[in-house]
Write a protein that holds these residues in place. Structure first.
Motif, mmCIF file in Angstrom:
data_model
loop_
_atom_site.group_PDB
_atom_site.id
_atom_site.type_symbol
_atom_site.label_atom_id
_atom_site.label_comp_id
_atom_site.label_asym_id
_atom_site.label_seq_id
_atom_site.Cartn_x
_atom_site.Cartn_y
_atom_site.Cartn_z
ATOM 1 N N THR A 26 9.395 11.369 -31.074
ATOM 2 C CA THR A 26 9.987 12.690 -30.871
ATOM 3 C C THR A 26 10.254 12.936 -29.386
ATOM 4 O OG1 THR A 26 8.862 13.548 -32.825
ATOM 5 C CG2 THR A 26 9.640 15.169 -31.230
ATOM 6 N N ALA A 27 9.292 12.619 -28.549
ATOM 7 C CA ALA A 27 9.444 12.809 -27.105
ATOM 8 C C ALA A 27 10.572 11.935 -26.558
ATOM 9 C CB ALA A 27 8.130 12.494 -26.389
ATOM 10 N N SER A 28 10.663 10.707 -27.040
ATOM 11 C CA SER A 28 11.705 9.792 -26.597
ATOM 12 C C SER A 28 13.095 10.326 -26.950
ATOM 13 C CB SER A 28 11.490 8.419 -27.226
ATOM 14 O OG SER A 28 12.525 7.544 -26.872
ATOM 15 N N ALA A 29 13.265 10.842 -28.162
ATOM 16 C CA ALA A 29 14.551 11.416 -28.574
ATOM 17 C C ALA A 29 14.903 12.613 -27.700
ATOM 18 C CB ALA A 29 14.506 11.818 -30.046
ATOM 19 N N PHE A 30 13.921 13.443 -27.409
ATOM 20 C CA PHE A 30 14.134 14.607 -26.542
ATOM 21 C C PHE A 30 14.576 14.160 -25.152
ATOM 22 C CE2 PHE A 30 12.538 17.666 -23.445
ATOM 23 C CZ PHE A 30 13.091 18.855 -23.914
ATOM 24 N N LEU A 31 13.877 13.178 -24.586
ATOM 25 C CA LEU A 31 14.216 12.702 -23.237
ATOM 26 C C LEU A 31 15.598 12.056 -23.198
ATOM 27 C CD1 LEU A 31 10.727 11.307 -22.218
ATOM 28 C CD2 LEU A 31 11.863 13.359 -21.315
ATOM 29 N N LYS A 32 15.974 11.337 -24.250
ATOM 30 C CA LYS A 32 17.317 10.760 -24.319
ATOM 31 C C LYS A 32 18.369 11.860 -24.358
ATOM 32 C CE LYS A 32 15.986 6.509 -26.657
ATOM 33 N NZ LYS A 32 15.999 5.795 -27.937
ATOM 34 N N ALA A 33 18.086 12.923 -25.099
ATOM 35 C CA ALA A 33 19.044 14.023 -25.224
ATOM 36 C C ALA A 33 19.280 14.720 -23.895
ATOM 37 C CB ALA A 33 18.560 15.032 -26.267
ATOM 38 N N ILE A 34 18.258 14.812 -23.059
ATOM 39 C CA ILE A 34 18.423 15.506 -21.777
ATOM 40 C C ILE A 34 18.724 14.554 -20.622
ATOM 41 C CG2 ILE A 34 16.956 17.424 -22.499
ATOM 42 C CD1 ILE A 34 14.782 16.209 -20.626
ATOM 43 N N SER A 35 18.871 13.263 -20.919
ATOM 44 C CA SER A 35 19.056 12.278 -19.859
ATOM 45 C C SER A 35 20.459 12.259 -19.266
ATOM 46 C CB SER A 35 18.695 10.872 -20.364
ATOM 47 O OG SER A 35 19.636 10.460 -21.335
ATOM 48 N N HIS A 36 21.381 12.989 -19.833
ATOM 49 C CA HIS A 36 22.749 13.057 -19.324
ATOM 50 C C HIS A 36 22.892 14.277 -18.411
ATOM 51 C CE1 HIS A 36 27.064 13.885 -19.421
ATOM 52 N NE2 HIS A 36 27.213 12.595 -19.665
ATOM 53 N N GLU A 37 23.479 14.082 -17.241
ATOM 54 C CA GLU A 37 23.621 15.166 -16.266
ATOM 55 C C GLU A 37 24.313 16.394 -16.860
ATOM 56 O OE1 GLU A 37 26.225 15.979 -12.258
ATOM 57 O OE2 GLU A 37 25.569 13.940 -12.656
ATOM 58 N N GLY A 38 25.356 16.178 -17.637
ATOM 59 C CA GLY A 38 26.081 17.300 -18.236
ATOM 60 C C GLY A 38 25.219 18.085 -19.208
ATOM 61 N N ARG A 39 24.452 17.380 -20.029
ATOM 62 C CA ARG A 39 23.577 18.065 -20.977
ATOM 63 C C ARG A 39 22.473 18.811 -20.244
ATOM 64 N NH1 ARG A 39 24.646 13.182 -24.009
ATOM 65 N NH2 ARG A 39 22.700 12.218 -23.355
ATOM 66 N N LEU A 40 21.941 18.199 -19.206
ATOM 67 C CA LEU A 40 20.900 18.844 -18.418
ATOM 68 C C LEU A 40 21.431 20.115 -17.762
ATOM 69 C CD1 LEU A 40 17.957 18.510 -17.570
ATOM 70 C CD2 LEU A 40 18.743 17.144 -15.646
ATOM 71 N N MET A 41 22.645 20.058 -17.235
ATOM 72 C CA MET A 41 23.242 21.233 -16.599
ATOM 73 C C MET A 41 23.526 22.331 -17.626
ATOM 74 S SD MET A 41 23.088 20.792 -13.439
ATOM 75 C CE MET A 41 23.946 22.302 -13.038
ATOM 76 N N ILE A 42 23.958 21.963 -18.820
ATOM 77 C CA ILE A 42 24.180 22.958 -19.877
ATOM 78 C C ILE A 42 22.869 23.683 -20.164
ATOM 79 C CG2 ILE A 42 24.612 23.239 -22.355
ATOM 80 C CD1 ILE A 42 26.808 21.043 -22.029
ATOM 81 N N LEU A 43 21.791 22.933 -20.316
ATOM 82 C CA LEU A 43 20.495 23.554 -20.576
ATOM 83 C C LEU A 43 20.088 24.474 -19.436
ATOM 84 C CD1 LEU A 43 18.578 20.530 -22.145
ATOM 85 C CD2 LEU A 43 19.530 22.510 -23.343
ATOM 86 N N CYS A 44 20.335 24.047 -18.194
ATOM 87 C CA CYS A 44 20.024 24.894 -17.034
ATOM 88 C C CYS A 44 20.764 26.228 -17.125
ATOM 89 C CB CYS A 44 20.397 24.194 -15.731
ATOM 90 S SG CYS A 44 19.294 22.843 -15.280
ATOM 91 N N HIS A 45 22.029 26.183 -17.496
ATOM 92 C CA HIS A 45 22.812 27.418 -17.616
ATOM 93 C C HIS A 45 22.339 28.281 -18.776
ATOM 94 C CE1 HIS A 45 25.616 26.758 -14.382
ATOM 95 N NE2 HIS A 45 25.899 25.550 -14.838
ATOM 96 N N LEU A 46 21.902 27.662 -19.845
ATOM 97 C CA LEU A 46 21.478 28.432 -21.023
ATOM 98 C C LEU A 46 20.095 29.062 -20.862
ATOM 99 C CD1 LEU A 46 22.829 26.233 -23.961
ATOM 100 C CD2 LEU A 46 23.845 28.287 -22.939
#
Length: 114
Positions: A26-46
């Protein structure tokens, strides 16, 4: 936050080991999901609240297709939740895990060192 990390021991039961493997998956899937700069920035904005896809495009200076692709991955991983209002689609964080993760990332990588 004070936590105890699991210690894998020789005398652990199969059930205990399976539980650790399940949590690691579960942790690995989560880390893969946030490992992209664009996805990380989206989360930061949200973190500051719900945003429309158009708002995210503007905030990220990115094309709609790219933003939608990253939102799709975040939605698939259960990190964001969409809401439709007319033709507009809005996204918000699904729970507090992304916010807590971003706080850890900020603490590790963004704070000035003393």
């Amino acid at each position: 936050m004070n936590m105890t990390l699991p210690v894998i021991r020789d005398d652990m039961s199969e059930r205990e080991l399976d539980s650790i493997v399940e949590k690691a998956t579960t942790a690995s899937a989560f880390l893969k999901a946030i490992s992209h700069e664009g996805r990380l920035m989206i989360l930061c904005h949200l973190v500051s609240g719900e945003k429309s896809v158009t708002e995210l495009e503007e905030l990220l200076s990115a094309r709609q297709a790219a933003v939608s692709q990253q939102l799709s991955r975040l939605r698939l991983e259960g990190l964001v939740v969409p809401r439709r209002e007319g033709k507009a689609i809005y996204y918000r964080l699904a729970d507090d895990k992304p916010k807590r993760m971003l706080e850890c990332v900020y603490e590790l990588f963004c704070q000035d060192e003393d």
